[in-house]
Design an enzyme around this catalytic site. Structure first.
Site, short mmCIF file in Angstrom:
data_model
loop_
_atom_site.label_atom_id
_atom_site.label_comp_id
_atom_site.label_asym_id
_atom_site.label_seq_id
_atom_site.Cartn_x
_atom_site.Cartn_y
_atom_site.Cartn_z
N GLU A 36 -41.45 55.85 61.46
CA GLU A 36 -39.85 56.22 61.32
C GLU A 36 -39.60 57.60 62.24
OE1 GLU A 36 -37.31 56.57 60.49
OE2 GLU A 36 -35.80 55.02 59.44
N ASN A 122 -32.60 63.29 55.36
CA ASN A 122 -33.17 61.58 56.54
C ASN A 122 -33.46 61.94 57.60
OD1 ASN A 122 -32.90 59.26 57.96
ND2 ASN A 122 -33.03 58.45 55.40
N GLU A 146 -41.38 55.37 49.14
CA GLU A 146 -40.11 56.32 50.80
C GLU A 146 -40.64 58.12 50.46
OE1 GLU A 146 -37.42 55.28 53.59
OE2 GLU A 146 -37.69 53.25 53.59
N ASN A 180 -26.76 58.02 57.63
CA ASN A 180 -28.84 57.92 58.04
C ASN A 180 -29.05 58.26 59.62
OD1 ASN A 180 -31.43 56.83 58.80
ND2 ASN A 180 -30.45 55.70 56.73
N ASP A 239 -29.67 52.02 61.23
CA ASP A 239 -30.85 53.33 60.65
C ASP A 239 -30.74 54.35 61.84
OD1 ASP A 239 -32.70 54.20 59.46
OD2 ASP A 239 -33.44 52.83 59.11
#
Length: 310
Positions: A36, A122, A146, A180, A239
């Site tokens: 990520e 995030n 996570e 997000n 995302d």
């Protein structure tokens, strides 16, 4: 390492023309669990990214390949750079926004809003005035995959701004399901925010009644958000996202990267052989598209340039 590339062009302008003739989607790192939050550090020509379940932050360069930058990483997720070249990070485990200076000095910037603990920051962007904008869905507290399972203290999943002078955390949007990825337009008049509400979270499946789109919100007086509109509906959940210098949106989704105009026209997709999480532009010309996708990181050269940190 290399894999076959796929471009799906869906307009007369020719999405494939955004890439050099012999461009290939290349796997540049693997052996991860859930990759990520990629960010490009131009001064040292390195890519940093998160491997969230492994609780580590990785770094990659053309000459040295992939290696561990920090472990434990407080299950960090998204990263960006501020005007000084420092890395600003969202931490699921620490439930905070942090800053790592170019000298390695670490500090926590935000942990609470109105006395209540943040959910699990995030993703994050820094505006040219030094303000830090971040999303705060619950993905890091709904399971131990996570983050660290915990009860929420804030009702809702919001978007916040950290004032560059007072360091105060200010609410800028409270009408998202699960905000997000986010990115400013090149002139910073619009903030694009993905809402991944359809994805209930790891192990929770999909809920088709919930949002799965990217919204464009007008930036008012440089510090507030105003009128909002949906610019992209992504069936398989958006995302992360980035904007190039001409204002096109590059949005990560499960099947790859989708490219949209600000008016909401999808131009095409880059299909990736693993479920995609996030993306960024980088490389010497800021034209290489880096994609974090489940166990690997991929890269492809483009004819576009990403909007970089201030």
């Amino acid at each position: 390492m290399g894999v076959e590339q796929h471009f799906l062009s869906e307009d007369e302008r020719g999405f494939a023309g955004f890439f050099p003739e012999h461009a290939k989607l290349e796997q540049i790192a693997t052996g991860l669990v859930w990759a990520e939050g990629p960010v490009w550090l131009n001064d040292i020509q390195e890519l940093r990214f998160s491997d969230i379940p492994n609780n580590r932050m990785m770094t990659w360069s053309e000459t040295k390949g992939a290696r561990v930058f920090r472990q434990p990483s407080q299950r960090a997720n998204g990263h960006t750079l501020d005007g000084d070249g420092a890395m600003v990070s969202c931490e699921h485990g620490g439930r905070c926004v942090s800053r790592t200076g170019t000298d390695g000095a670490y500090e926590v910037l935000a942990t609470h809003w109105q006395g209540k603990r943040l959910n699990s920051p995030n993703d994050v962007v820094v505006k040219s005035d030094g303000s830090i904008w971040f999303t705060d869905p619950p993905y890091g507290i709904i399971s131990d995959y996570e983050g660290i399972r915990a009860d929420r203290e804030i009702d809702g999943n919001n978007v916040y701004r950290i004032d560059p002078d007072a360091r105060a955390v200010e609410l800028v949007a409270d009408d998202f399901d699960r905000p997000n990825g986010l990115a400013f337009s090149p002139d910073e008049s619009v903030l694009y925010i993905a809402d991944s509400g359809r994805a209930g979270g790891f192990g929770f499946g999909f809920d088709d009644t919930r949002p799965h789109h990217v919204r464009a919100l007008d930036v008012v007086d440089g510090r507030k958000l105003g009128k909002s509109r949906v610019v992209a509906v992504i069936d398989i959940v958006p995302d992360g996202l980035r904007v190039d210098t001409e204002g096109l949106l590059w949005i990560s989704a499960a099947d790859g990267v989708h490219c949209y105009t600000p008016a909401g026209e999808r131009l095409g997709r880059v299909l990736v052989p693993e479920v995609v999480a996030n993306l960024t532009f980088g490389g010497p010309s800021k034209s290489r598209l880096f994609i974090t996708a489940t166990s690997s990181v991929y890269a492809v050269e483009t004819r576009r340039q990403g909007v970089q940190a201030p």
